[in-house]
Enzyme design. Structure first.
Site, PDB file in Angstrom:
ATOM      1  N   TYR A   1       0.815  -1.219   0.000  1.00  0.00           N
ATOM      2  CA  TYR A   1       0.000   0.000   0.000  1.00  0.00           C
ATOM      3  C   TYR A   1       0.852   1.275   0.000  1.00  0.00           C
ATOM      4  O   TYR A   1       0.358   2.341   0.391  1.00  0.00           O
ATOM      5  CB  TYR A   1      -0.944  -0.006   1.202  1.00  0.00           C
ATOM      6  CG  TYR A   1      -2.207  -0.846   0.984  1.00  0.00           C
ATOM      7  CD1 TYR A   1      -3.117  -0.527  -0.020  1.00  0.00           C
ATOM      8  CD2 TYR A   1      -2.495  -1.936   1.792  1.00  0.00           C
ATOM      9  CE1 TYR A   1      -4.268  -1.277  -0.219  1.00  0.00           C
ATOM     10  CE2 TYR A   1      -3.652  -2.690   1.601  1.00  0.00           C
ATOM     11  CZ  TYR A   1      -4.532  -2.345   0.591  1.00  0.00           C
ATOM     12  OH  TYR A   1      -5.679  -3.079   0.390  1.00  0.00           O
TER      13      TYR A   1
ATOM     14  N   ASN B   1     -13.410  -3.147   4.140  1.00  0.00           N
ATOM     15  CA  ASN B   1     -14.341  -3.229   3.012  1.00  0.00           C
ATOM     16  C   ASN B   1     -14.232  -4.550   2.246  1.00  0.00           C
ATOM     17  O   ASN B   1     -14.493  -4.621   1.055  1.00  0.00           O
ATOM     18  CB  ASN B   1     -14.183  -2.004   2.094  1.00  0.00           C
ATOM     19  CG  ASN B   1     -12.811  -1.913   1.473  1.00  0.00           C
ATOM     20  OD1 ASN B   1     -11.914  -2.695   1.786  1.00  0.00           O
ATOM     21  ND2 ASN B   1     -12.628  -0.953   0.573  1.00  0.00           N
TER      22      ASN B   1
ATOM     23  N   HIS C   1     -10.034  -6.225  -1.998  1.00  0.00           N
ATOM     24  CA  HIS C   1      -9.227  -5.292  -2.783  1.00  0.00           C
ATOM     25  C   HIS C   1      -9.173  -5.811  -4.206  1.00  0.00           C
ATOM     26  O   HIS C   1      -9.117  -7.025  -4.412  1.00  0.00           O
ATOM     27  CB  HIS C   1      -7.795  -5.206  -2.223  1.00  0.00           C
ATOM     28  CG  HIS C   1      -6.827  -4.551  -3.173  1.00  0.00           C
ATOM     29  ND1 HIS C   1      -6.704  -3.195  -3.271  1.00  0.00           N
ATOM     30  CD2 HIS C   1      -5.990  -5.082  -4.114  1.00  0.00           C
ATOM     31  CE1 HIS C   1      -5.808  -2.903  -4.216  1.00  0.00           C
ATOM     32  NE2 HIS C   1      -5.365  -4.037  -4.735  1.00  0.00           N
TER      33      HIS C   1
ATOM     34  N   GLU D   1       0.907  -6.141  -8.884  1.00  0.00           N
ATOM     35  CA  GLU D   1       0.344  -6.713  -7.657  1.00  0.00           C
ATOM     36  C   GLU D   1       0.355  -8.246  -7.689  1.00  0.00           C
ATOM     37  O   GLU D   1       0.554  -8.888  -6.656  1.00  0.00           O
ATOM     38  CB  GLU D   1      -1.073  -6.167  -7.430  1.00  0.00           C
ATOM     39  CG  GLU D   1      -1.056  -4.679  -7.090  1.00  0.00           C
ATOM     40  CD  GLU D   1      -2.425  -4.124  -6.733  1.00  0.00           C
ATOM     41  OE1 GLU D   1      -2.466  -2.989  -6.215  1.00  0.00           O
ATOM     42  OE2 GLU D   1      -3.446  -4.800  -6.968  1.00  0.00           O
TER      43      GLU D   1
HETATM   44  P1  CMP Z   1      -8.425  -0.777  -1.219  1.00  0.00           P
HETATM   45  O1  CMP Z   1      -9.159  -0.898  -2.489  1.00  0.00           O
HETATM   46  O2  CMP Z   1      -7.683  -1.988  -0.749  1.00  0.00           O
HETATM   47  O3  CMP Z   1      -7.367   0.429  -1.342  1.00  0.00           O
HETATM   48  C1  CMP Z   1      -6.959   1.199  -0.233  1.00  0.00           C
HETATM   49  C2  CMP Z   1      -7.665   0.877   1.020  1.00  0.00           C
HETATM   50  O4  CMP Z   1      -7.595   1.846   2.056  1.00  0.00           O
HETATM   51  C3  CMP Z   1      -9.165   0.776   0.744  1.00  0.00           C
HETATM   52  O5  CMP Z   1      -9.452  -0.337  -0.056  1.00  0.00           O
HETATM   53  C4  CMP Z   1      -9.714   0.748   2.173  1.00  0.00           C
HETATM   54  O6  CMP Z   1      -9.561  -0.526   2.770  1.00  0.00           O
HETATM   55  C5  CMP Z   1      -8.745   1.690   2.893  1.00  0.00           C
HETATM   56  N1  CMP Z   1      -9.330   3.008   3.199  1.00  0.00           N
HETATM   57  C6  CMP Z   1      -9.600   3.460   4.447  1.00  0.00           C
HETATM   58  N2  CMP Z   1     -10.100   4.691   4.413  1.00  0.00           N
HETATM   59  C7  CMP Z   1     -10.161   5.058   3.111  1.00  0.00           C
HETATM   60  C8  CMP Z   1     -10.598   6.240   2.456  1.00  0.00           C
HETATM   61  N3  CMP Z   1     -11.067   7.311   3.113  1.00  0.00           N
HETATM   62  N4  CMP Z   1     -10.523   6.267   1.122  1.00  0.00           N
HETATM   63  C9  CMP Z   1     -10.030   5.199   0.421  1.00  0.00           C
HETATM   64  N5  CMP Z   1      -9.592   4.054   1.006  1.00  0.00           N
HETATM   65  C10 CMP Z   1      -9.660   3.980   2.338  1.00  0.00           C
END
Ligand code: CMP
Length: 141
Positions: free
Chosen positions: A52, A115, A118, A129
């Site tokens: 990340y 969430n 990914h 990735e």
């Molecule tokens: P992902 O698609 O894995 O990419 C970045 C991750 O950061 C996202 O999913 C969420 O799990 C996390 N995240 C937490 N807060 C935020 C935010 N405000 N905006 C975007 N991603 C977030």
């Protein structure tokens, strides 16, 4: 027929904790994606930070790293026509409150952070990735 692509998906700790890996994989398989590589792992802090790194300066970065290392994840390579965009469509918007009906995040995600899944955001990112987690011999089409 759209071109066959590969993308990386991660089933996150909130999904493994609630035993949702089968339910989520079912969503992908029903839409024509094939799971050509898959493993359940526990990310180290160093791995999560590198994966990340693009979000390093974001306010949620530290919390995201803690969350992603809080339990097992399932990393997987999905293959199929238009796999990058299709996977993102099946997942829905990052924020479950904004995700469309019938998407994984709308149905399963707990918060914008936890969430559930990914998915790579482009074909180029997908290649990086996938290589981050999988060697060639671990992908079996
Ligand atoms: P992902 O698609 O894995 O990419 C970045 C991750 O950061 C996202 O999913 C969420 O799990 C996390 N995240 C937490 N807060 C935020 C935010 N405000 N905006 C975007 N991603 C977030």
């Amino acid at each position: 027929m759209p071109p066959v692509e590969r993308t990386l998906s991660i089933l996150k700790p909130d999904a493994t904790r609630r035993n949702l890996t089968g339910a989520i994989n079912d969503r992908f398989e029903r839409r024509g994606l094939r799971i050509v590589g898959q493993k359940r792992i526990k990310l180290t802090t160093e791995q999560a930070e590198r994966f990340y790194a693009v979000h390093r300066e974001r306010p949620f970065y530290r919390s995201l790293i803690e969350f992603m290392t809080s339990g097992p994840v399932v990393v997987q390579v999905l293959e199929g026509p238009d796999a990058v965009a299709l996977t993102r469509a099946i997942m829905g918007a990052t924020d479950p409150a904004k995700a469309a009906a019938g998407t994984i995040r709308r149905d399963f995600a707990e918060t914008i952070e936890a969430n559930s899944v990914h998915g790579s955001d482009s074909l180029e990112t997908a290649a990086q990735e996938i290589a981050f987690f999988f060697s060639t011999s671990e992908i079996v089409p």
